[in-house]
Design an enzyme around this catalytic site. Structure first.
Site, PDB file in Angstrom:
ATOM      1  N   ARG A  54       0.831  -1.212   0.000  1.00  0.00           N
ATOM      2  CA  ARG A  54       0.000   0.000   0.000  1.00  0.00           C
ATOM      3  C   ARG A  54       0.859   1.252   0.000  1.00  0.00           C
ATOM      4  O   ARG A  54       0.368   2.359   0.120  1.00  0.00           O
ATOM      5  CB  ARG A  54      -0.988   0.006   1.156  1.00  0.00           C
ATOM      6  N   LYS A 107       2.830 -18.160  10.139  1.00  0.00           N
ATOM      7  CA  LYS A 107       2.824 -17.964  11.574  1.00  0.00           C
ATOM      8  C   LYS A 107       3.221 -16.519  11.883  1.00  0.00           C
ATOM      9  O   LYS A 107       3.823 -15.896  11.018  1.00  0.00           O
ATOM     10  CB  LYS A 107       3.758 -18.961  12.256  1.00  0.00           C
ATOM     11  N   HIS A 146       7.886 -24.903  15.134  1.00  0.00           N
ATOM     12  CA  HIS A 146       8.972 -25.695  14.550  1.00  0.00           C
ATOM     13  C   HIS A 146       9.407 -26.877  15.437  1.00  0.00           C
ATOM     14  O   HIS A 146       9.513 -28.009  14.969  1.00  0.00           O
ATOM     15  CB  HIS A 146      10.201 -24.816  14.279  1.00  0.00           C
ATOM     16  N   LYS A 162      18.378 -17.537  20.503  1.00  0.00           N
ATOM     17  CA  LYS A 162      19.001 -16.556  19.610  1.00  0.00           C
ATOM     18  C   LYS A 162      20.371 -16.208  20.197  1.00  0.00           C
ATOM     19  O   LYS A 162      20.600 -16.351  21.385  1.00  0.00           O
ATOM     20  CB  LYS A 162      18.157 -15.281  19.545  1.00  0.00           C
TER      21      LYS A 162
HETATM   22  C1  BG6 Z   1      11.087 -18.249  12.035  1.00  0.00           C
HETATM   23  C2  BG6 Z   1      11.212 -17.447  13.291  1.00  0.00           C
HETATM   24  O1  BG6 Z   1       9.878 -18.953  12.015  1.00  0.00           O
HETATM   25  O2  BG6 Z   1      12.160 -19.179  11.939  1.00  0.00           O
HETATM   26  C3  BG6 Z   1      12.555 -16.731  13.339  1.00  0.00           C
HETATM   27  O3  BG6 Z   1      10.149 -16.491  13.356  1.00  0.00           O
HETATM   28  C4  BG6 Z   1      13.680 -17.705  13.140  1.00  0.00           C
HETATM   29  O4  BG6 Z   1      12.709 -16.041  14.583  1.00  0.00           O
HETATM   30  C5  BG6 Z   1      13.443 -18.552  11.903  1.00  0.00           C
HETATM   31  O5  BG6 Z   1      14.882 -16.959  13.001  1.00  0.00           O
HETATM   32  C6  BG6 Z   1      14.475 -19.657  11.798  1.00  0.00           C
HETATM   33  O6  BG6 Z   1      14.361 -20.308  10.565  1.00  0.00           O
HETATM   34  P1  BG6 Z   1      15.631 -21.000   9.882  1.00  0.00           P
HETATM   35  O7  BG6 Z   1      15.057 -21.717   8.711  1.00  0.00           O
HETATM   36  O8  BG6 Z   1      16.563 -19.897   9.528  1.00  0.00           O
HETATM   37  O9  BG6 Z   1      16.197 -21.910  10.921  1.00  0.00           O
END
Ligand code: BG6
Length: 492
Positions: free
Chosen positions: A45, A144, A236, A334
């Site tokens: 937008r 998500k 995940h 993280k």
């Molecule tokens: C996402 C999360 O779903 O997955 C992120 O919102 C995360 O915070 C990411 O960094 C990790 O994905 P991948 O594939 O890089 O391990």
């Protein structure tokens, strides 16, 4: 065979679209997986996004594709099927009508990808319906976070369900699109040997760990309201746990797989009240060092006070016959030392030690399924050191190095899932009942974390999380496994 389709990305100039979705489509184009005549629309937008759309997606692709993947001539060909659309999702005005005309004139299979905050999922679906763009084969893909708890997830799912049948709703968990994750199913259900080695009789415990080196990545607004439990565990990690723990589906259909996964989620032992303190660890990173460079702490990055966790470790149990008393340790964080996603199946110790202690300690057998950074499956076994006359036992690995075998293959979970959605294959997407079951387990943990004694513990950026995460396992006589620590140089 996949036929030409129209793929509309709402939030087409957003971070996910620029970093993953459009580069994923470009990969599909380069692999000849994108049928001729396919059109990709990206909405925004902001007028400036629209005028500069092609420049913007190109710059992002150059930045995010792997080395050697961006080829200017190919990109120019691909870019012809990428169309910007100026559109305010919330206003059902003439721009919606224009989009509807364009899509109807194309008369193709339609996929709407909602790469937007969930707060606008409902209104977006409403406007898609009011523009008369939903045919029996139209699909909607949703990203998500699907809510912040069971109640908000239910509200979001109900809003979407007003306009789309459950069979047309494709809820993405991009971990399910990762090739090694699907290989886990192949390993379990296309091989005879593992079924007999896949239960409480043989397995001591399971570790599922996703550690990331990144911090907030400019997503402070979203992340601080979510935290690691909602951002990573609810989706995940629980999905990976389901694939490890589920029974064999009767067939490899979406319905059979999903119903087995739901049984696992429903068998998770609830973690409530006082139990939460004993079975979970919350952490938040403080300033530290990564690769020799100073890194600020979470609160410095955020610029305000917060009790949001950036690290979680959990000891979970699945109360069913197969997994009785087998702990599943889940961990994610993280700003950890290394980027690594790994599943470790640790087998029980040998039942009787016949070797003298001079042969060295025995390590239990482990099946290590690594999803990233490289994709591999390794079986750690004990073997005699060939270089020694006296018996000395050492761990060695049978190594299925998928990255080496498929040297030129670039794994891309989003590409795979977008093409599956276009082809109408929902096997790797999440059913509403899975979302509900996952939140039902997560909600009481979040509730107990409101207690002052469950505030997150500090860990230094660049470390492996708070000390308490090691203690969670050492109390049970085990430790977080790192294959690189175990195997002597050259024995992998
Ligand atoms: C996402 C999360 O779903 O997955 C992120 O919102 C995360 O915070 C990411 O960094 C990790 O994905 P991948 O594939 O890089 O391990």
């Amino acid at each position: 065979m996949l036929e030409a389709f129209d793929f509309v990305i709402f939030g087409g100039a957003g971070d996910l679209a620029l970093r993953k979705l459009i580069p994923g489509m470009y990969r599909a184009y380069c692999n000849d997986e994108l049928p001729e005549g396919t059109r990709i629309f990206g909405t925004s937008r902001r007028e400036e996004d629209i005028t500069q759309y092609h420049q913007k997606v190109r710059a992002a692709a150059e930045e995010h594709l792997r080395e050697g993947e961006f080829v200017a001539e190919k990109w120019d060909q691909f870019a012809k099927c990428v169309h910007p659309l100026f559109l305010d999702i919330a206003n059902h005005d003439e721009n919606w009508e224009k989009m509807a005309e364009t899509l109807k004139a194309g008369n193709k299979q339609r996929v709407f990808y909602l790469s937007t905050p969930p707060s606008v999922f409902g209104v977006c679906c409403k406007h898609i319906a009011e523009s008369d763009l939903i045919s029996p084969t139209t699909r909607v893909v949703v990203e998500k976070p699907l809510g912040y708890d069971a109640q908000s997830a239910e509200a979001i799912n109900s809003e979407i369900a007003e306009y789309f049948e459950e069979s047309a709703i494709y809820r993405i968990d991009h971990y399910l699109g990762k090739e090694t994750v699907q290989n886990l199913l192949a390993l379990r259900f296309a091989n005879g040997i593992f079924e007999h080695l896949w239960d409480a009789k043989t397995i001591d415990h399971v570790q599922i760990s996703i550690s990331e080196t990144v911090g907030l990545e400019g997503r402070a607004g979203f992340y601080d309201g979510a935290g690691a439990l909602r951002d990573m565990v609810q989706n995940h990690l629980l999905q990976l746990l389901c694939l490890v723990a589920m029974e064999s589906p009767n067939k490899l259909t979406a319905d059979s797989i999903r119903s087995e996964k739901i049984k696992v989620l429903e068998s998770l032992r609830p973690l409530k009240g006082d139990a939460v303190k004993w079975h979970t660890v919350r952490g938040q990173y403080v300033a530290g060092e990564m690769n020799g460079e100073s890194v600020p702490g979470y609160l410095d990055e955020l610029g305000k006070e917060s009790t949001t966790e950036t690290f979680v470790a959990i000891r979970a149990h699945i109360d069913n016959w197969r997994w009785s008393r087998v702990p599943f340790y889940l961990r994610t964080g993280k700003r950890m030392e290394k980027r690594c996603a790994e599943i470790v199946i640790q087998y029980k110790d040998v039942s009787h030690e016949v070797y003298p202690s001079s042969a060295g300690p025995l390590s239990p057998n482990r099946l290590v399924i690594r999803l990233q950074p490289e994709e591999s499956i390794q079986m750690v076994l004990m073997s005699k050191n060939l270089e020694k006359h006296d018996t000395e036992l050492l761990p060695v690995a049978l190594n299925l190095n998928l990255a080496e075998t498929y040297k030129h293959f670039v794994s891309d979970a989003y590409k795979r899932l977008m093409l599956d959605a276009a082809a109408g294959d929902p096997s790797l997407f999440i059913h509403r009942a899975e979302v509900d079951a996952a939140w039902a387990w997560i909600d009481p943990i979040i509730e107990a974390w409101q207690r002052p004694e469950n505030r997150p513990l500090a860990y230094a950026a660049g470390s492996n999380g708070p000390e308490a995460s090691e203690e969670l396992l050492s109390g049970d006589g085990c430790h977080w496994f790192n294959i690189d620590d175990l195997l002597p140089e050259g024995k992998g």
